[in-house]
Design a protein around this motif. Structure first.
Motif, PDB file in Angstrom:
ATOM      1  N   THR A 118      46.636  45.880  41.711  1.00 44.27           N
ATOM      2  CA  THR A 118      45.657  44.870  42.101  1.00 44.27           C
ATOM      3  C   THR A 118      45.910  44.323  43.510  1.00 44.27           C
ATOM      4  OG1 THR A 118      46.965  43.311  40.789  1.00 44.27           O
ATOM      5  CG2 THR A 118      44.919  44.103  39.818  1.00 44.27           C
ATOM      6  N   ASP A 119      47.055  44.688  44.104  1.00 45.39           N
ATOM      7  CA  ASP A 119      47.293  44.344  45.522  1.00 45.39           C
ATOM      8  C   ASP A 119      46.748  45.452  46.435  1.00 45.39           C
ATOM      9  OD1 ASP A 119      48.426  41.873  45.430  1.00 45.39           O
ATOM     10  OD2 ASP A 119      50.485  42.528  45.682  1.00 45.39           O
ATOM     11  N   TYR A 120      47.128  46.693  46.118  1.00 46.08           N
ATOM     12  CA  TYR A 120      46.884  47.777  47.086  1.00 46.08           C
ATOM     13  C   TYR A 120      45.718  48.682  46.747  1.00 46.08           C
ATOM     14  CZ  TYR A 120      51.402  46.211  48.698  1.00 46.08           C
ATOM     15  OH  TYR A 120      52.425  45.431  49.158  1.00 46.08           O
TER      16      TYR A 120
ATOM     17  N   ARG B  88      39.153  45.867  49.266  1.00 45.03           N
ATOM     18  CA  ARG B  88      39.558  45.314  50.554  1.00 45.03           C
ATOM     19  C   ARG B  88      40.709  46.108  51.179  1.00 45.03           C
ATOM     20  NH1 ARG B  88      39.412  40.132  53.026  1.00 45.03           N
ATOM     21  NH2 ARG B  88      41.163  39.834  54.421  1.00 45.03           N
ATOM     22  N   THR B  89      41.767  46.304  50.375  1.00 41.43           N
ATOM     23  CA  THR B  89      42.964  46.940  50.938  1.00 41.43           C
ATOM     24  C   THR B  89      42.695  48.391  51.318  1.00 41.43           C
ATOM     25  OG1 THR B  89      44.180  45.519  49.432  1.00 41.43           O
ATOM     26  CG2 THR B  89      45.443  47.159  50.610  1.00 41.43           C
TER      27      THR B  89
ATOM     28  N   TRP C 167      45.964  40.626  50.719  1.00 39.45           N
ATOM     29  CA  TRP C 167      45.366  41.589  49.772  1.00 39.45           C
ATOM     30  C   TRP C 167      44.316  40.945  48.886  1.00 39.45           C
ATOM     31  CZ3 TRP C 167      47.074  44.455  52.997  1.00 39.45           C
ATOM     32  CH2 TRP C 167      48.406  44.731  53.253  1.00 39.45           C
ATOM     33  N   ASN C 168      44.506  39.672  48.527  1.00 41.11           N
ATOM     34  CA  ASN C 168      43.559  39.035  47.603  1.00 41.11           C
ATOM     35  C   ASN C 168      43.116  37.648  48.100  1.00 41.11           C
ATOM     36  OD1 ASN C 168      43.394  40.886  45.179  1.00 41.11           O
ATOM     37  ND2 ASN C 168      45.613  40.623  45.310  1.00 41.11           N
TER      38      ASN C 168
END
Lengths: 120, 246
Positions: free
Chosen positions: A73-75, A79-80, B164-165
């Motif tokens: 869910t970070d990478y 967006r990422t 990232w979020n």
């Protein structure tokens, strides 16, 4: 799921793994002389070792899942991945779901194999 | 003090003209004395009128000129060049993680959206006293280190979890403010505030890497405030609220 529950699960699961490591290490340290195949088999076939190993494996998988879910869910987000490539961004959510699905499947197979080896 | 010439590498991007951002090198005469990075930008602006950046109070109060100076976020107006200069070179970039509008000017919409989310105002529906809601000196002391935040975004934009979020993780600046109201004895919406932060992202995406503490130009400690919020979330909410009322 609440954030505090995930936070607690990750911390307590690491404690369970630590206790298991101490348990196995204490057997290795306290055994007199070189450990024979008989000693090793006797230790790992005892009910309490089988039970602890099963519990430690379940918590290890839980711990790993939380870590990998966090990484995913970070990478692996729109967006990422969008920083790298806009077309990758469009399939980011699918990629993350596939990544988590693959890990869950791998985890289930891993657990079944471990429990089979331990108990059957 | 700095040699004869100072080399400044500046992030340039004008979406109307440039396809991609690029770094432009400027050489300026060495300053007679130690100056602030903001003064350096004024000197650059004299050379090149198209250089864009935000500034207002020029004394570390408004928080407008947050930027990345030689790899570390900070306020240009209170950062002496002597403290950041390396081999007569300074590299200036916009705050990381936020969309760039032009040069050093970033779009702060996501940052302010998170600030808005924590409801940064006193919530107390009881009848207001004639003059003011009083606090004991001890209750007031709890707000020190929290209310001083100037929302420059240096901390949030140095946080990878916020990169990232930014739509889900509240970020260190807004969380510091969230705790400022959770710690305020006059605020009565503790339970609602904690409920709003209880999901896996809002607070728990902070992994305590301390970048926020490292860069805060006001010397504040958002990481400590986040730890306090986590403690409150772990404790029985009713206990916290009861202790607030005593």
């Amino acid at each position: 799921m609440k954030g505090s529950m995930i936070w607690n699960l990750q911390r307590y699961s690491s404690l369970v793994i630590l206790v298991y490591l101490v348990y196995v290490s204490s057997f290795i340290i306290t055994t007199q002389g070189p450990i024979s195949f008989f000693d090793w088999t006797k230790f790992f076939l005892s009910f309490q070792t089988r039970f602890f190993t099963s519990i430690a494996c379940i918590f290890m998988l839980l711990h790993a899942y939380i870590g990998l879910w966090t990484v995913g869910t970070d990478y692996l987000t729109e967006r990422t991945l969008g920083f790298l490539n806009k077309s990758l961004s469009k399939i980011a959510n699918l990629m993350r779901k596939m990544y988590l699905f693959a890990f869950v499947m791998l985890g289930i197979v891993y657990l079944v194999v471990i429990l089979y080896i331990i108990w059957i | 003090m700095f040699g004869k010439k100072l080399q400044v590498s500046l992030y340039r991007y004008n979406p109307e003209e440039d396809k991609f951002p690029y770094m432009k090198k400027y050489t300026i005469d060495k300053p007679e004395r130690d100056i602030m990075v903001l003064d350096l930008l004024h000197l650059l602006k004299e050379q090149d009128q198209s250089v864009s950046y935000r500034r207002s109070c020029r004394e570390g109060v408004c928080g407008s000129d947050g930027m990345n100076i030689n790899g570390k976020n900070g306020l240009a107006c209170i950062t002496p060049i002597s403290s950041v200069i390396k081999r007569n070179k300074i590299e200036l970039r916009p705050l990381p993680g936020l969309p760039v509008i032009r040069d050093l000017v970033v779009d702060m919409t996501e940052f302010y959206a998170q600030y808005e989310k924590i409801k940064p105002f006193l919530q107390n529906e009881t009848t207001a006293p004639e003059q003011e809601r009083l606090q004991s000196p001890e209750e007031r002391d709890k707000l020190d280190g929290l209310y001083e935040c100037i929302l420059c975004a240096c901390c949030s934009t140095s946080c990878p979890s916020f990169w990232w979020n930014p739509d889900k993780f509240v970020g260190p600046a807004a969380l510091l403010q969230a705790y400022r109201f959770l710690a305020d004895s006059r605020d009565l919406k503790t339970e609602e505030r904690l409920d709003a932060l209880s999901d896996p992202f809002s607070v728990y995406r902070c992994h305590g890497i301390m970048n926020c503490v490292n860069v805060c130009p006001k010397g504040l400690n958002p990481n400590k405030a986040i730890g306090e919020i986590k403690s409150m979330l772990h404790k029985n909410k009713k206990d916290i609220i009861a202790s607030d009322r005593i």
